[in-house]
Design a protein around this motif. Structure first.
Motif, PDB file in Angstrom:
ATOM      1  N   ILE A   1      38.764  38.635  40.143  1.00 13.14           N
ATOM      2  CA  ILE A   1      37.585  39.485  40.086  1.00 13.14           C
ATOM      3  C   ILE A   1      36.020  39.119  39.816  1.00 13.14           C
ATOM      4  O   ILE A   1      36.568  38.338  39.298  1.00 13.14           O
TER       5      ILE A   1
ATOM      6  N   PRO B   1      39.199  47.462  41.703  1.00  6.36           N
ATOM      7  CA  PRO B   1      38.270  48.263  41.060  1.00  6.36           C
ATOM      8  C   PRO B   1      38.945  50.036  41.048  1.00  6.36           C
ATOM      9  O   PRO B   1      39.163  50.025  42.271  1.00  6.36           O
TER      10      PRO B   1
ATOM     11  N   PHE C   1      39.850  47.836  36.080  1.00  8.33           N
ATOM     12  CA  PHE C   1      40.488  47.776  37.206  1.00  8.33           C
ATOM     13  C   PHE C   1      41.582  47.641  37.033  1.00  8.33           C
ATOM     14  O   PHE C   1      42.316  47.654  36.419  1.00  8.33           O
TER      15      PHE C   1
ATOM     16  N   TYR D   1      33.113  41.792  44.805  1.00  7.47           N
ATOM     17  CA  TYR D   1      33.825  41.513  43.728  1.00  7.47           C
ATOM     18  C   TYR D   1      34.738  40.173  43.944  1.00  7.47           C
ATOM     19  O   TYR D   1      35.315  39.606  43.087  1.00  7.47           O
ATOM     20  N   ASP D   2      34.585  39.741  44.807  1.00  8.51           N
ATOM     21  CA  ASP D   2      35.771  38.458  45.674  1.00  8.51           C
ATOM     22  C   ASP D   2      34.335  37.066  46.093  1.00  8.51           C
ATOM     23  O   ASP D   2      35.250  36.707  46.544  1.00  8.51           O
TER      24      ASP D   2
END
Length: 225
Positions: free
Chosen positions: A68, A121, A129, A23-24
């Motif tokens: 995200i 999340p 999210f 996600y990063d």
């Protein structure tokens, strides 16, 4: 032998899962004022290094920023602590975050609270999210005075996302500057969200699970901030 094979199987599965939840990987950077209008950049982490992509957006960043990305490093949505935007525009219901004096005064350039936004999340809800925001107030020398949460469902609006609810108050007190953070729960699924109150030694934490947000829970330890 069977136990050894089972351990190898678990390690492989964990590796696949961790790689599928990057996600990063994509970080939005602020507008370059010397370049073309609204031209900015994304910092993308890849398996071979770092890539810088050009991005066109009107949203400006001050101290607060969160984003995200998907497993390929493509931006899904991001925030400057004042609005939530997808890759095209401000998300449906994504404006007017953190209502109050700071929203009215500084949100032309973004929220002034350092590390004041956090996206996680939602466990058990793959399309959702949770965005946590610290809201400030001029009467407290720009210190955060509350912790708010917003739910974002990226399956809505034809995949562009929508805020199911926003600015839901979960804690109201003067908080330390830039203290909003999270750590994975020991079960590997849920999250702990932590902030620290100002003028005392109280940590405040919230449990984020598939059932929602539980807390606040308090722990007094260490020195006063």
């Amino acid at each position: 032998m069977k136990s050894f094979q089972f351990i190898i199987f678990i390690l492989i599965i964990n590796s696949i899962v961790s790689k599928a939840q990057n996600y990063d990987l994509c970080w939005p950077l602020g507008i370059n004022w010397t370049s073309q209008p609204n031209q900015a950049n994304n910092l993308v982490f890849t398996s071979t290094g770092i890539r810088i992509d050009t991005a066109i957006r009107e949203i400006k960043f001050n101290a607060a920023c969160a984003s995200i990305s998907d497993s390929l490093g493509n931006m899904v949505f991001y925030t400057n602590g004042c609005v939530v935007a997808n890759t095209r525009d401000t998300m449906v219901n994504g404006d007017d975050l953190n209502p109050g004096s700071c929203q009215q005064s500084v949100c032309g350039v973004g929220n002034s609270i350092t590390e004041g936004s956090l996206i996680l999340p939602f466990p058990g809800h793959p399309e959702k999210f949770l965005l946590f925001n610290e809201a400030c107030n001029y009467t407290t020398n720009y210190s955060p005075v509350s912790l708010l949460v917003n739910e974002i469902d990226i399956s809505l609006d034809s995949g562009r996302g929508d805020l199911s609810y926003k600015n839901s108050l979960i804690n109201q007190d003067t908080l330390c500057d830039g203290s909003l953070t999270a750590v994975k729960h020991a079960n590997g699924i849920d999250w702990w969200v932590l902030v620290h109150e100002k003028y005392n030694n109280s940590f405040v934490r919230f449990l984020v699970s598939s059932f929602g947000i539980s807390g606040p829970y308090f722990q007094n330890i260490g020195q006063n901030y």
